[in-house]
Design a protein around this motif. Sequence first.
Motif, PDB file in Angstrom:
ATOM      1  N   GLU A  29      57.412 -18.002 -65.990  1.00 47.10           N
ATOM      2  CA  GLU A  29      57.908 -17.614 -64.677  1.00 47.10           C
ATOM      3  C   GLU A  29      57.296 -18.418 -63.536  1.00 47.10           C
ATOM      4  OE1 GLU A  29      57.434 -13.411 -64.287  1.00 47.10           O
ATOM      5  OE2 GLU A  29      58.808 -12.982 -65.938  1.00 47.10           O
ATOM      6  N   THR A  30      56.374 -19.325 -63.830  1.00 46.71           N
ATOM      7  CA  THR A  30      55.749 -20.120 -62.769  1.00 46.71           C
ATOM      8  C   THR A  30      56.476 -21.423 -62.509  1.00 46.71           C
ATOM      9  OG1 THR A  30      54.230 -21.316 -64.243  1.00 46.71           O
ATOM     10  CG2 THR A  30      53.486 -19.175 -63.385  1.00 46.71           C
ATOM     11  N   VAL A  31      57.586 -21.684 -63.218  1.00 45.00           N
ATOM     12  CA  VAL A  31      58.336 -22.914 -63.001  1.00 45.00           C
ATOM     13  C   VAL A  31      59.813 -22.602 -62.778  1.00 45.00           C
ATOM     14  CG1 VAL A  31      56.782 -24.393 -64.324  1.00 45.00           C
ATOM     15  CG2 VAL A  31      58.710 -23.320 -65.466  1.00 45.00           C
ATOM     16  N   ARG A  32      60.479 -23.507 -62.066  1.00 40.53           N
ATOM     17  CA  ARG A  32      61.916 -23.453 -61.848  1.00 40.53           C
ATOM     18  C   ARG A  32      62.472 -24.847 -62.127  1.00 40.53           C
ATOM     19  NH1 ARG A  32      61.277 -18.976 -62.504  1.00 40.53           N
ATOM     20  NH2 ARG A  32      61.426 -17.260 -61.072  1.00 40.53           N
ATOM     21  N   PHE A  33      63.655 -24.886 -62.697  1.00 38.16           N
ATOM     22  CA  PHE A  33      64.246 -26.159 -63.091  1.00 38.16           C
ATOM     23  C   PHE A  33      65.405 -26.542 -62.180  1.00 38.16           C
ATOM     24  CE2 PHE A  33      61.795 -24.977 -66.659  1.00 38.16           C
ATOM     25  CZ  PHE A  33      61.514 -26.133 -67.362  1.00 38.16           C
ATOM     26  N   GLU A  34      65.561 -27.864 -61.964  1.00 36.96           N
ATOM     27  CA  GLU A  34      66.669 -28.414 -61.200  1.00 36.96           C
ATOM     28  C   GLU A  34      67.290 -29.561 -61.996  1.00 36.96           C
ATOM     29  OE1 GLU A  34      64.319 -29.464 -57.635  1.00 36.96           O
ATOM     30  OE2 GLU A  34      65.506 -27.945 -56.593  1.00 36.96           O
TER      31      GLU A  34
END
Length: 198
Positions: A29-34
């Motif tokens: 939950e500490t990362v987000r992807f683009e």
Amino acid sequence: MTVMAERASSQLSVAMFERIAEFAEREDETVRFEFIDGRIGIKKVTNGSHGEMAMWLVFRCKQARPDLTLNTTGQGLKVEAYRKGRARPDAVLAPVGYFNGQGDWADPDGVLMAVEITSYDSDTHNRDRVEKPRAYGEAGIPVYLLIDRDHLSVLVHSDPDPEVGYRTTHMSKLGGKVTLPDPVGIELDTEELKRFVD
């Protein structure tokens, strides 16, 4: 902090990217992807000053335009020409309730402004100053606001063009007054932001 992994867009479909991002974000939950310009980007959790700048902007926007919400939850947008990219702006300004029921990757047609605040990492130049303005402009988002902590400036991109991104960019030093053009129609005094630059 963002790390970009090279992938040719012909090798990785948007649907495949969405499946990878959904799985990976559920696991960590500490990362987000683009997925912009055929590259996967991993957006890490930011520092406290970054968050304070975002919240400062939330309050200013809500005071000036109570009919709008500046969403800072990492709402994803379908961007670039033909909606082939996926981005998670630091904040997204839209009418209250616009994102209700839209899922992880919302259509940008009702979005009035995308906001990025630079991070102190090696990819911030390419991501926030090159790729994002082009992607948001191609998607037709009327205003892109970049708070550039490295250059102590605020850039307002407007007049989106599906071919080149944005036709107009106004730069102000941090501490100056900035006008966010219509359809946003808000004036910001950025003097207070100077205390959040570390």
